[in-house]
Design a protein around this motif. Structure first.
Motif, short mmCIF file in Angstrom:
data_model
loop_
_atom_site.label_atom_id
_atom_site.label_comp_id
_atom_site.label_asym_id
_atom_site.label_seq_id
_atom_site.Cartn_x
_atom_site.Cartn_y
_atom_site.Cartn_z
N GLY A 79 -3.53 94.72 11.10
CA GLY A 79 -4.49 95.13 12.18
C GLY A 79 -4.72 94.40 13.47
O GLY A 79 -4.90 96.07 14.95
N ALA A 80 -4.36 93.76 13.74
CA ALA A 80 -4.73 92.48 14.69
C ALA A 80 -3.40 92.66 15.79
O ALA A 80 -3.21 93.17 17.45
N LEU A 104 -5.18 111.29 11.72
CA LEU A 104 -4.77 110.20 10.84
C LEU A 104 -5.61 109.61 9.67
O LEU A 104 -5.54 109.89 8.19
N THR A 105 -6.81 109.16 10.52
CA THR A 105 -7.57 108.16 8.87
C THR A 105 -8.20 109.59 8.74
O THR A 105 -8.83 109.09 7.54
N GLY A 106 -8.44 110.29 8.70
CA GLY A 106 -9.29 110.89 8.24
C GLY A 106 -8.73 111.91 6.45
O GLY A 106 -9.10 111.81 5.98
N VAL A 130 -5.04 99.58 10.36
CA VAL A 130 -3.48 99.44 11.79
C VAL A 130 -4.60 100.53 12.81
O VAL A 130 -4.43 100.09 13.62
N VAL A 131 -4.56 101.59 12.11
CA VAL A 131 -5.28 102.30 13.08
C VAL A 131 -6.31 102.24 13.49
O VAL A 131 -6.78 102.25 14.82
N GLU A 132 -7.15 100.97 12.87
CA GLU A 132 -8.72 100.61 13.38
C GLU A 132 -8.21 100.04 14.52
O GLU A 132 -8.96 99.31 15.62
#
Length: 501
Positions: A79-80, A104-106, A130-132
């Protein structure tokens, strides 16, 4: 009158083009800010939902505490670099990253709880991370774009409700539904539905400023005519973006806030496990205590932002918040060796701790974006990407070291299954089970002291935040800050009087 779209946009334009060519009036601007904040709340709700049912996930997959923490480590590490990539939002825009990230996350919220084994569960959790990491940069960039400096701390206080309210919703929903629905997977399904609804809201309701508008500094809404007049001919220096944003006034404060929040990361990832293993609360009761923590945090974030904007200073709030958070972290860690500490006492302690963190954080976010603007407002997302990368790297490091500092947690997480086996065995448990029960007893004795060591590390990090935040832009004195704004207003009046050219 602001034109927000073409009269009959094509399908591709509707799907991708979200730019505003004029600065929106107050009503629409508040609407865009609201959508950005709600999107952040939902995205963090999705990210943190696993923490609310962590003991149940570990039991379901027969997963060790160390394995669980390593999932968090890898998720934050990847995620970084998602945060670094989101620096491209200065070129590609912010709204699409947020909107399609929600889609995507949903969908992932339905895939994660269906994972057949720990490896697939870990891989899907990393994708969510990653998305976050991308959203961590895109949403505050949107909030900065739509909030002049004189209202920036309030706006950032609301934005910071994203992770806080996300955690609050996790605790509240788990506390209200787990006893009835039983299955931990239900928590992912609930947030998945919420995430897809939020995607629809963002799809139709989220826009962003054109580069010519967002690449300028806006101190107050009175600057609107000036920045709109300049937008057509405005060109920003965006070459070598990372070099421009790697100054001491960006890197030091970003590192400072990242370590200041060590206790916050601990709350997100481990408070449910900590409260159930050290104090003997049920998962539902632990989420009830967490609910108080996040609720107080959210209220104080907004209040601190409003107060900071009224007084027009940021750094004094950071000092006050640090004093409160350090004091309450010390009080909190002292209770680790008192397992009989009551529910109400813990609620009071962690509520005050949350309040201290909030007093410092909302003004810090405002000061940090203002510091980026001092360097180059056209590279806001790049500057926030530096912060997002450092934040995730610190989270990664902290999560990596927790199992080594609190080495007893593996045995305590596994304890319920072995205690149940001992109960079933009656008076003659097998030698291997007796050995395991001995390990659990030793771990229970060691855990409070180990947690205290970790929380002392958090205290040291909070103290180090103070010297690291000093390079930020902004005055210490409300009087000096007010004089600076008044001088700016006079300059704007002169520009407007001369045709703003």
């Amino acid at each position: 009158m602001v034109t927000t779209s073409q009269p009959n946009p094509s399908l591709s334009a509707r799907l991708w083009n979200r730019r505003l060519d004029g600065y929106p009036d107050t009503g629409p601007r508040m609407g865009y800010l609201l959508v950005a904040v709600l999107a952040t709340v939902v995205l963090y709700y999705e990210l943190y939902v696993g923490g609310g049912v962590a003991p149940l996930i570990l039991a379901h997959y027969k997963m060790s505490f160390t394995y669980y923490v390593n999932i968090l480590v890898v998720s934050n590490l990847v995620g970084a670099f998602g945060s670094l990539a989101a620096g491209l939002a200065d070129r590609w825009g912010r709204a699409n990253l947020v909107t399609y990230g929600l889609l995507l996350t949903g969908l992932l919220m339905f895939a994660v709880p269906s994972a057949p084994n720990t490896l697939v569960f870990a891989a899907l959790s990393v994708v969510v991370g990653v998305v976050e990491g991308v959203i961590l940069v895109a949403t505050p960039a949107l909030v900065r774009d739509f909030s002049p400096q004189l209202g920036r701390a309030t706006a950032m206080g609301f934005w910071t409700l994203g992770p806080v309210a996300g955690s609050l919703v996790v605790s509240a929903v788990a506390g209200a539904t787990l006893t009835r629905l039983q299955a931990w997977q239900s928590q992912f399904h609930i947030v998945g539905v919420v995430g897809l609804v939020m995607f629809a809201v963002a799809f139709f309701g989220l826009r962003e400023l054109s580069p010519g508008l967002r690449d300028q500094v806006m101190v107050s809404v009175r600057d609107r005519a000036v920045i709109e007049a300049r937008a057509k001919d405005h060109t920003a220096e965006v070459s070598h973006p990372w070099r421009q944003m790697m100054g001491r006034d960006i890197v030091a404060p970003a590192l400072g806030i990242s370590i200041f929040l060590l206790i916050y990361y601990s709350a997100v990832a481990f408070f449910t496990i900590y409260l159930t293993t050290i104090f003997g609360f049920s998962t539902s009761e632990a989420n009830g205590i967490n609910t108080w923590y996040w609720a107080i945090d959210g209220v104080v974030l907004v209040a601190a932002g409003i107060a900071s904007d009224r007084l027009r200073v940021r750094k004094p709030f950071m000092i006050v918040g640090t004093v409160v958070s350090v004091t309450m972290t010390i009080v909190f860690l002292s209770r680790a060796t008192h397992p009989d500490t009551g529910y109400g006492t813990l609620v009071l302690i962690i509520s005050l701790l949350a309040g201290g963190l909030a007093i410092a954080y909302a003004p810090w976010m405002a000061a940090f974006t203002e510091t980026i603007e001092r360097r180059n407002p056209a590279l806001t997302a790049t500057g926030l990407a530096v912060w997002g990368w450092l934040l995730r790297m610190v989270v990664t490091a902290s999560l990596f070291f927790v199992p080594y500092v609190v080495s007893s947690m593996n045995a305590l997480v596994e304890a319920p299954a072995y205690l149940e086996a001992a109960k079933a065995a009656g008076a003659s448990p097998p030698p291997a089970l007796l050995e395991k029960l001995g390990e659990i007893k030793s771990a229970a004795a060691a855990a409070p002291g180990q947690w205290q060591t970790w929380f002392w590390i958090c205290v040291i990090a909070q103290v180090l935040f103070v010297p690291l935040m000093l390079p930020l832009a902004g005055r210490w004195s409300p009087k000096a800050a007010r004089a600076e704004v008044e001088a700016h207003d006079r300059d704007v009046e002169r520009l407007l009087g001369s045709g703003s050219s």
